[in-house]
Motif scaffolding. Structure first.
Motif, PDB file in Angstrom:
ATOM      1  N   GLU A 348      19.289 101.479 -61.357  1.00 20.42           N
ATOM      2  CA  GLU A 348      20.471 100.859 -60.732  1.00 20.42           C
ATOM      3  C   GLU A 348      21.719 101.684 -60.986  1.00 20.42           C
ATOM      4  OE1 GLU A 348      20.182  97.052 -62.552  1.00 20.42           O
ATOM      5  OE2 GLU A 348      19.064  96.158 -60.877  1.00 20.42           O
ATOM      6  N   ALA A 349      21.858 102.232 -62.209  1.00 22.00           N
ATOM      7  CA  ALA A 349      23.014 103.079 -62.515  1.00 22.00           C
ATOM      8  C   ALA A 349      22.993 104.349 -61.678  1.00 22.00           C
ATOM      9  CB  ALA A 349      23.031 103.421 -64.004  1.00 22.00           C
ATOM     10  N   LEU A 350      21.803 104.939 -61.502  1.00 16.38           N
ATOM     11  CA  LEU A 350      21.680 106.141 -60.689  1.00 16.38           C
ATOM     12  C   LEU A 350      22.038 105.846 -59.241  1.00 16.38           C
ATOM     13  CD1 LEU A 350      20.869 109.047 -60.112  1.00 16.38           C
ATOM     14  CD2 LEU A 350      18.471 108.328 -60.112  1.00 16.38           C
ATOM     15  N   ALA A 351      21.536 104.734 -58.700  1.00 18.49           N
ATOM     16  CA  ALA A 351      21.856 104.366 -57.315  1.00 18.49           C
ATOM     17  C   ALA A 351      23.361 104.145 -57.153  1.00 18.49           C
ATOM     18  CB  ALA A 351      21.085 103.108 -56.915  1.00 18.49           C
ATOM     19  N   LYS A 352      23.975 103.530 -58.132  1.00 19.98           N
ATOM     20  CA  LYS A 352      25.423 103.305 -58.074  1.00 19.98           C
ATOM     21  C   LYS A 352      26.175 104.631 -58.053  1.00 19.98           C
ATOM     22  CE  LYS A 352      29.237 101.051 -60.517  1.00 19.98           C
ATOM     23  NZ  LYS A 352      29.630 100.279 -61.728  1.00 19.98           N
ATOM     24  N   ARG A 353      25.709 105.603 -58.878  1.00 21.30           N
ATOM     25  CA  ARG A 353      26.339 106.938 -58.886  1.00 21.30           C
ATOM     26  C   ARG A 353      26.216 107.606 -57.522  1.00 21.30           C
ATOM     27  NH1 ARG A 353      24.120 107.719 -63.799  1.00 21.30           N
ATOM     28  NH2 ARG A 353      22.473 109.074 -63.020  1.00 21.30           N
ATOM     29  N   VAL A 354      25.032 107.517 -56.930  1.00 20.60           N
ATOM     30  CA  VAL A 354      24.810 108.136 -55.618  1.00 20.60           C
ATOM     31  C   VAL A 354      25.755 107.538 -54.577  1.00 20.60           C
ATOM     32  CG1 VAL A 354      23.158 108.418 -53.733  1.00 20.60           C
ATOM     33  CG2 VAL A 354      22.430 108.774 -56.096  1.00 20.60           C
ATOM     34  N   LEU A 355      25.869 106.217 -54.553  1.00 23.96           N
ATOM     35  CA  LEU A 355      26.736 105.567 -53.563  1.00 23.96           C
ATOM     36  C   LEU A 355      28.201 105.908 -53.799  1.00 23.96           C
ATOM     37  CD1 LEU A 355      25.002 102.073 -53.356  1.00 23.96           C
ATOM     38  CD2 LEU A 355      24.820 103.977 -51.753  1.00 23.96           C
ATOM     39  N   GLU A 356      28.599 106.079 -55.073  1.00 27.33           N
ATOM     40  CA  GLU A 356      29.983 106.481 -55.352  1.00 27.33           C
ATOM     41  C   GLU A 356      30.235 107.903 -54.855  1.00 27.33           C
ATOM     42  OE1 GLU A 356      30.253 105.967 -59.533  1.00 27.33           O
ATOM     43  OE2 GLU A 356      30.710 103.804 -59.426  1.00 27.33           O
ATOM     44  N   TYR A 357      29.271 108.787 -55.056  1.00 24.39           N
ATOM     45  CA  TYR A 357      29.420 110.163 -54.573  1.00 24.39           C
ATOM     46  C   TYR A 357      29.491 110.197 -53.049  1.00 24.39           C
ATOM     47  CZ  TYR A 357      28.858 112.840 -58.909  1.00 24.39           C
ATOM     48  OH  TYR A 357      29.057 113.422 -60.127  1.00 24.39           O
ATOM     49  N   THR A 358      28.640 109.406 -52.393  1.00 27.37           N
ATOM     50  CA  THR A 358      28.655 109.414 -50.922  1.00 27.37           C
ATOM     51  C   THR A 358      29.947 108.808 -50.383  1.00 27.37           C
ATOM     52  OG1 THR A 358      27.460 107.316 -50.876  1.00 27.37           O
ATOM     53  CG2 THR A 358      26.148 109.326 -50.759  1.00 27.37           C
ATOM     54  N   ALA A 359      30.492 107.813 -51.092  1.00 20.35           N
ATOM     55  CA  ALA A 359      31.757 107.215 -50.645  1.00 20.35           C
ATOM     56  C   ALA A 359      32.881 108.248 -50.644  1.00 20.35           C
ATOM     57  CB  ALA A 359      32.120 106.029 -51.535  1.00 20.35           C
ATOM     58  N   ALA A 360      32.801 109.218 -51.579  1.00 22.15           N
ATOM     59  CA  ALA A 360      33.831 110.245 -51.658  1.00 22.15           C
ATOM     60  C   ALA A 360      33.786 111.206 -50.479  1.00 22.15           C
ATOM     61  CB  ALA A 360      33.697 111.027 -52.972  1.00 22.15           C
ATOM     62  N   THR A 361      32.670 111.212 -49.705  1.00 25.53           N
ATOM     63  CA  THR A 361      32.570 112.125 -48.562  1.00 25.53           C
ATOM     64  C   THR A 361      33.320 111.605 -47.341  1.00 25.53           C
ATOM     65  OG1 THR A 361      30.523 111.113 -47.731  1.00 25.53           O
ATOM     66  CG2 THR A 361      30.302 112.896 -49.352  1.00 25.53           C
TER      67      THR A 361
END
Length: 676
Positions: A348-361
């Motif tokens: 869940e923490a990894l998925a949250k990191r991925v979504l935060e990175y994609t939001a920055a795009t």
């Protein structure tokens, strides 16, 4: 005089020994040079085969001249290996090497044939090709060892001959002894030492050593030729090793992103699952899809799509730990194998990191969005079961709106059990008369006269009660029952419409799966004729998502055209909620637009919704397309829609879905005023 004669005899004897030693060295040098020429030809062949297979895997053409040149190179390999001028000691190994070269040539020709006629099978043919290369290398290594033994034997023979010469000269006197000692010293420095050094280098041959030095490279004699031949051979072997490592890398990595491919990912997953079962260690699998990747390709072209895939790979690689594995499985599908972490918190923490990175795009030229499904390995869960669990979670993330993550938990597991049960029970629902149709009226907005009915499918399950269409229609699509159910719905609806007034239309909802089925449009029209229902009374509603079916978009549009050509009308349902709405209007001439009920519900609460409805009505008028508003429930909504010029309305204000809409002339919605 006698001493001179003895010196002469001793000199002649020693000279003859040197001549024989040089002859042996020269023969060995020529053998090594031929080995180098053969390996260079084989190396060129491997490079040429590698270049052709890569081009064919990438879908690039290969000219006939290139095929012909490659064929000549393959034909030349056995001839180079069939050399009868090798030392007798290496004849057996030469036969083995020749056989290995012949096998390698056959494997090369098979791989070239696969690349020429079936490029999609290159990966399957590659292991046999690589195996032939390894067999050839082993045979050639054995041949080199024989040559090394021959050189050692020559060195030992030369040593023994030198010692005998020295003993003979010693008996002739001190002068001869001194001369022989001087000659022996010269021989050791100029001949024996370099030969021993070269033999040692052959014995300890290491093709992977980058700083290998060979003595005697600058000499102009046979030893110089031998040393240079050995250096060239080392270079050829090193080039071959580099090519083999490159081929192995390409077989297990994605060329576009540099990430491990499906083959490497599945191998690692199998090993980690076995380790997890043995040790109880936690293992997480994240299935990841890029959202709206087709829209990215449409907007930015395939080059833009490639940039988006590389950017997605960078994001995923930046989010994981060193022990995790990120892979591109194909298309816009990625996966992460999370190893040695506390689950499910780590996933869940990894998925949250991925979504935060994609939001920055969002600030980048190409915005990246991803949906993520997570599954945790537990007990004896197999590879396929783990993949299925992650895919189900991914499907739920997409269904919940995309750009989010979902974990396969007890609720999803229960939902999957329900889906499996519904899929099983749905097969018998028609035979057991559990399915039935209801019809909701559609009215003229100006007169409120009923102009037609829309058919809705209902399922009354004996144990579970009424099943919502949003739940069982996706099940029917995934199980392959949608075509059978769709034709049954058409039969029932046409039978009902045959009893109505001929001025009333019949509207049917169809899924994209039905439109993609070969001959579906013709089958529906045939059933309408069978029931005596004019095709001019038929309307077929399709959501915008049905237009987003990738390579099968052409089949969908063709089905639309067949239905329109027969006189039926095509309605775009839920207008404004899908993707590429205006693009779909451009690609196909729809007969009617149906405004989604979500906009009508917010007509008086959100100014933006009212503006969208008003703009859609104006767009329909400018295009000459009728507009119908669904979900009309209040007189205030009706008044606004009439004011803006909406053509048709549908909703509880006009009438609820009913099993029998009635017969006779077209009725008028009861209890409603025509005033605005």
């Amino acid at each position: 005089m006698g001493v001179s004669f003895l010196l002469l005899l001793a000199g002649l004897n020693v000279g003859n020994g040197i001549h024989l030693a040089n002859a042996r060295v020269e023969a060995l040098s020529r053998a090594l040079q031929r080995e180098g020429a053969r390996d260079l030809a084989q190396q060129k062949l491997r490079l040429a085969v590698g270049a052709v297979t890569r081009r064919r895997e990438q879908g690039l053409p290969v000219s006939p001249a290139q095929w012909a040149a490659l064929s000549r190179q393959i034909d030349a390999i056995p001839a180079l290996s069939a050399d009868d001028r090798k030392p007798a000691a290496s004849a057996r190994q030469a036969v083995a090497a020749g056989g290995a070269a012949h096998d390698m040539a056959l494997a090369s020709r098979r791989l070239v044939a696969v690349a020429q006629h079936h490029p999609d099978r290159i990966k399957q043919a590659m292991p046999a090709y690589l195996a032939s290369l390894k067999r050839l290398e082993a045979a050639q290594f054995a041949e080199r060892e024989v040559l090394a033994d021959a050189i050692n034997s020559a060195v030992r023979a030369n040593g023994r001959q030198s010692h005998r010469d020295i003993l003979r000269v010693l008996t002739g006197g001190l002068l001869i002894v001194l001369i022989v000692i001087a000659m022996a010293t010269w021989l050791r420095r100029q001949l024996l030492s370099p030969i021993v050094a070269i033999a040692t280098r052959l014995r300890d041959f290491d093709a992977d050593a980058a700083d290998t030095e060979f003595p005697g490279l600058m000499r102009d004699d046979e030893l110089g030729d031998l040393s240079r031949g050995l250096a060239e051979y080392h270079g050829a072997v090193e080039e071959r090793r580099v090519a083999e490592r490159r081929a192995d890398y390409l077989a297990r990595h994605d060329v576009l992103t540099g990430l491990p491919n499906r083959l490497q990912f599945e191998d690692r997953l199998t090993k980690e699952l076995a380790h997890s079962r043995a040790t109880g260690a936690a293992l997480g699998l994240l299935a990841i899809d890029m959202d709206d990747f087709k829209a990215i390709n449409d907007r930015h072209g395939h080059a833009g799509g490639d940039r988006a895939l590389r950017r997605a790979a960078e994001i995923l690689d930046a989010c994981v730990e060193e022990t995790d594995l990120v892979a591109r499985l194909g298309g816009d599908e990625f996966a992460i194998l999370q190893i040695g972490a506390v689950q499910p918190a780590a996933a869940e923490a990894l998925a949250k990191r991925v979504l935060e990175y994609t939001a920055a795009t969002a600030r980048e030229p190409i915005e990246i969005r991803m949906s993520i499904g997570m599954a945790i390995a537990a007990g004896d869960l197999g590879r396929e079961e783990l993949h299925n669990a992650a895919d189900l979670a991914l499907y739920r993330a997409k269904a919940d709106g995309r750009n989010r993550a979902r974990l396969f938990d007890a609720a999803l597991r229960e939902r999957e059990r329900l889906r499996v049960r519904l899929a099983r029970d749905l097969e018998l629902a028609i035979a057991w008369r559990q399915l039935h149709l209801v019809f909701q009226p559609i009215a003229n907005a100006a007169t409120l006269g009923i102009i037609g009915y829309e058919a809705f499918l209902r399922w009354e399950h004996p144990d579970l009660g009424d099943i919502a269409p949003d739940l069982f229609i996706p099940v029917a699509e995934r199980s392959g029952l949608i075509e059978e159910i769709g034709l049954w719905v058409a039969d029932q609806a046409f039978a009902a419409a045959a009893e109505w007034d001929e001025c009333l239309s019949l509207s049917l909802n169809l899924s994209s799966v039905q439109f993609r089925a070969p001959g579906f449009a013709e089958a529906v029209l045939s059933r309408a004729r069978l029931h005596g229902v004019a095709t001019s009374r038929l309307e077929f509603e399709v959501t915008e998502n049905a237009m987003l079916v990738g390579v099968q978009r052409h089949e969908v549009l063709e089905a639309f055209r067949v239905l329109q050509a027969a006189g039926a009308r095509i309605v775009m349902d839920d207008f404004g909620t899908g993707h590429s709405t205006l693009s779909n209007l451009k690609d196909f001439n729809f007969d009617k637009l149906k405004i989604d009920r979500s906009f009508i519900a917010e007509l008086h609460d959100h100014e933006s919704s009212a503006l969208i409805v008003k703009t859609t009505i104006a767009l329909g008028k400018s295009l000459g397309i009728k507009v119908v508003a669904e979900g009309v429930e209040t007189p205030a909504q009706l008044a606004e829609l009439k004011l803006w010029g909406c053509d048709q309305i549908q909703g509880y204000l006009i009438g609820r879905p009913a099993a029998n809409p009635g017969r006779g002339a077209a009725p008028r919605a009861s209890g409603l005023s025509l005033a605005r």
